[in-house]
Design a protein around this motif. Structure first.
Motif, PDB file in Angstrom:
ATOM      1  N   PHE A   7      33.209  53.925  27.270  1.00 40.78           N
ATOM      2  CA  PHE A   7      32.117  54.880  27.417  1.00 40.78           C
ATOM      3  C   PHE A   7      31.459  55.117  26.067  1.00 40.78           C
ATOM      4  CE2 PHE A   7      34.916  55.890  30.941  1.00 40.78           C
ATOM      5  CZ  PHE A   7      34.025  55.987  31.989  1.00 40.78           C
ATOM      6  N   GLY A   8      30.178  55.372  26.096  1.00 40.75           N
ATOM      7  CA  GLY A   8      29.435  55.723  24.889  1.00 40.75           C
ATOM      8  C   GLY A   8      28.269  56.615  25.273  1.00 40.75           C
ATOM      9  N   THR A   9      27.890  57.485  24.374  1.00 46.75           N
ATOM     10  CA  THR A   9      26.765  58.375  24.642  1.00 46.75           C
ATOM     11  C   THR A   9      25.538  57.885  23.890  1.00 46.75           C
ATOM     12  OG1 THR A   9      27.417  59.843  22.854  1.00 46.75           O
ATOM     13  CG2 THR A   9      28.239  60.374  25.055  1.00 46.75           C
ATOM     14  N   TYR A  10      24.374  58.344  24.330  1.00 43.35           N
ATOM     15  CA  TYR A  10      23.134  57.982  23.646  1.00 43.35           C
ATOM     16  C   TYR A  10      22.196  59.173  23.609  1.00 43.35           C
ATOM     17  CZ  TYR A  10      21.017  57.569  28.289  1.00 43.35           C
ATOM     18  OH  TYR A  10      20.567  57.829  29.555  1.00 43.35           O
ATOM     19  N   GLU A  11      21.285  59.135  22.653  1.00 36.43           N
ATOM     20  CA  GLU A  11      20.194  60.091  22.532  1.00 36.43           C
ATOM     21  C   GLU A  11      18.925  59.289  22.296  1.00 36.43           C
ATOM     22  OE1 GLU A  11      22.408  63.943  20.541  1.00 36.43           O
ATOM     23  OE2 GLU A  11      21.106  62.714  19.279  1.00 36.43           O
ATOM     24  N   SER A  47      28.509  53.442  30.608  1.00 39.64           N
ATOM     25  CA  SER A  47      29.810  52.886  30.939  1.00 39.64           C
ATOM     26  C   SER A  47      29.695  51.366  30.853  1.00 39.64           C
ATOM     27  CB  SER A  47      30.223  53.298  32.355  1.00 39.64           C
ATOM     28  OG  SER A  47      31.386  52.611  32.753  1.00 39.64           O
ATOM     29  N   PHE A  48      30.562  50.731  30.060  1.00 44.22           N
ATOM     30  CA  PHE A  48      30.568  49.287  29.881  1.00 44.22           C
ATOM     31  C   PHE A  48      31.868  48.720  30.453  1.00 44.22           C
ATOM     32  CE2 PHE A  48      28.245  51.147  26.395  1.00 44.22           C
ATOM     33  CZ  PHE A  48      27.131  50.349  26.272  1.00 44.22           C
ATOM     34  N   GLN A  49      31.762  47.583  31.108  1.00 43.27           N
ATOM     35  CA  GLN A  49      32.961  46.883  31.567  1.00 43.27           C
ATOM     36  C   GLN A  49      33.017  45.536  30.839  1.00 43.27           C
ATOM     37  OE1 GLN A  49      33.028  45.668  35.660  1.00 43.27           O
ATOM     38  NE2 GLN A  49      35.245  45.450  35.678  1.00 43.27           N
ATOM     39  N   PRO A  50      33.885  45.423  29.813  1.00 42.22           N
ATOM     40  CA  PRO A  50      34.007  44.149  29.101  1.00 42.22           C
ATOM     41  C   PRO A  50      35.057  43.249  29.749  1.00 42.22           C
ATOM     42  CG  PRO A  50      35.270  45.817  27.963  1.00 42.22           C
ATOM     43  CD  PRO A  50      34.642  46.496  29.153  1.00 42.22           C
ATOM     44  N   MET A  51      34.924  41.943  29.495  1.00 43.51           N
ATOM     45  CA  MET A  51      35.909  40.967  29.970  1.00 43.51           C
ATOM     46  C   MET A  51      36.122  39.947  28.858  1.00 43.51           C
ATOM     47  SD  MET A  51      35.697  38.170  33.018  1.00 43.51           S
ATOM     48  CE  MET A  51      34.785  37.022  32.033  1.00 43.51           C
ATOM     49  N   PHE A  52      37.367  39.675  28.540  1.00 45.78           N
ATOM     50  CA  PHE A  52      37.710  38.674  27.537  1.00 45.78           C
ATOM     51  C   PHE A  52      38.167  37.418  28.252  1.00 45.78           C
ATOM     52  CE2 PHE A  52      40.639  36.896  24.260  1.00 45.78           C
ATOM     53  CZ  PHE A  52      39.675  36.646  23.294  1.00 45.78           C
ATOM     54  N   ASP A  53      37.514  36.296  27.999  1.00 46.01           N
ATOM     55  CA  ASP A  53      37.860  35.044  28.698  1.00 46.01           C
ATOM     56  C   ASP A  53      38.850  34.181  27.924  1.00 46.01           C
ATOM     57  OD1 ASP A  53      36.420  33.775  26.678  1.00 46.01           O
ATOM     58  OD2 ASP A  53      34.837  33.027  27.992  1.00 46.01           O
ATOM     59  N   GLY A  54      39.437  34.754  26.885  1.00 43.81           N
ATOM     60  CA  GLY A  54      40.373  34.007  26.049  1.00 43.81           C
ATOM     61  C   GLY A  54      39.742  33.542  24.749  1.00 43.81           C
ATOM     62  N   ILE A  73      26.983  47.235  32.851  1.00 43.59           N
ATOM     63  CA  ILE A  73      26.595  48.402  32.057  1.00 43.59           C
ATOM     64  C   ILE A  73      25.945  49.376  33.027  1.00 43.59           C
ATOM     65  CG2 ILE A  73      25.207  49.324  30.172  1.00 43.59           C
ATOM     66  CD1 ILE A  73      25.102  46.535  28.981  1.00 43.59           C
ATOM     67  N   TYR A  74      26.341  50.630  32.945  1.00 42.65           N
ATOM     68  CA  TYR A  74      25.761  51.666  33.801  1.00 42.65           C
ATOM     69  C   TYR A  74      25.293  52.804  32.919  1.00 42.65           C
ATOM     70  CZ  TYR A  74      25.281  55.200  37.391  1.00 42.65           C
ATOM     71  OH  TYR A  74      24.781  56.177  38.201  1.00 42.65           O
ATOM     72  N   TRP A  75      24.038  53.204  33.067  1.00 37.57           N
ATOM     73  CA  TRP A  75      23.465  54.322  32.321  1.00 37.57           C
ATOM     74  C   TRP A  75      23.343  55.524  33.240  1.00 37.57           C
ATOM     75  CZ3 TRP A  75      21.856  49.360  31.537  1.00 37.57           C
ATOM     76  CH2 TRP A  75      21.773  48.915  30.230  1.00 37.57           C
TER      77      TRP A  75
END
Length: 55
Positions: free
Chosen positions: A2-6, A23-30, A38-40
């Motif tokens: 999660f991160g906030t913005y102005e 809200s960010f959903q990261p994925m590491f593929d190796g 990403i949801y704002w």
């Protein structure tokens, strides 16, 4: 994650015209990290930014 913005029209503006949380959903593929979603969500009087995220 999660991160906030102005948002401001100019860097010299004293107050933002909009605030919100992302809200960010990261994925590491190796090898690389990818952003899957990403949801704002803009802050509203009935849905303020939660205190634990700087609201």
């Amino acid at each position: 994650m999660f991160g906030t913005y102005e948002s401001r029209h100019a860097a010299t503006d004293a107050r933002p015209f909009q605030r919100g949380i992302n809200s960010f959903q990261p994925m590491f593929d190796g090898h690389l990290w990818w952003v899957v979603t990403i949801y704002w969500q803009g802050e509203r009087p009935d849905q303020p930014i939660p205190a634990q995220y700087g609201g």
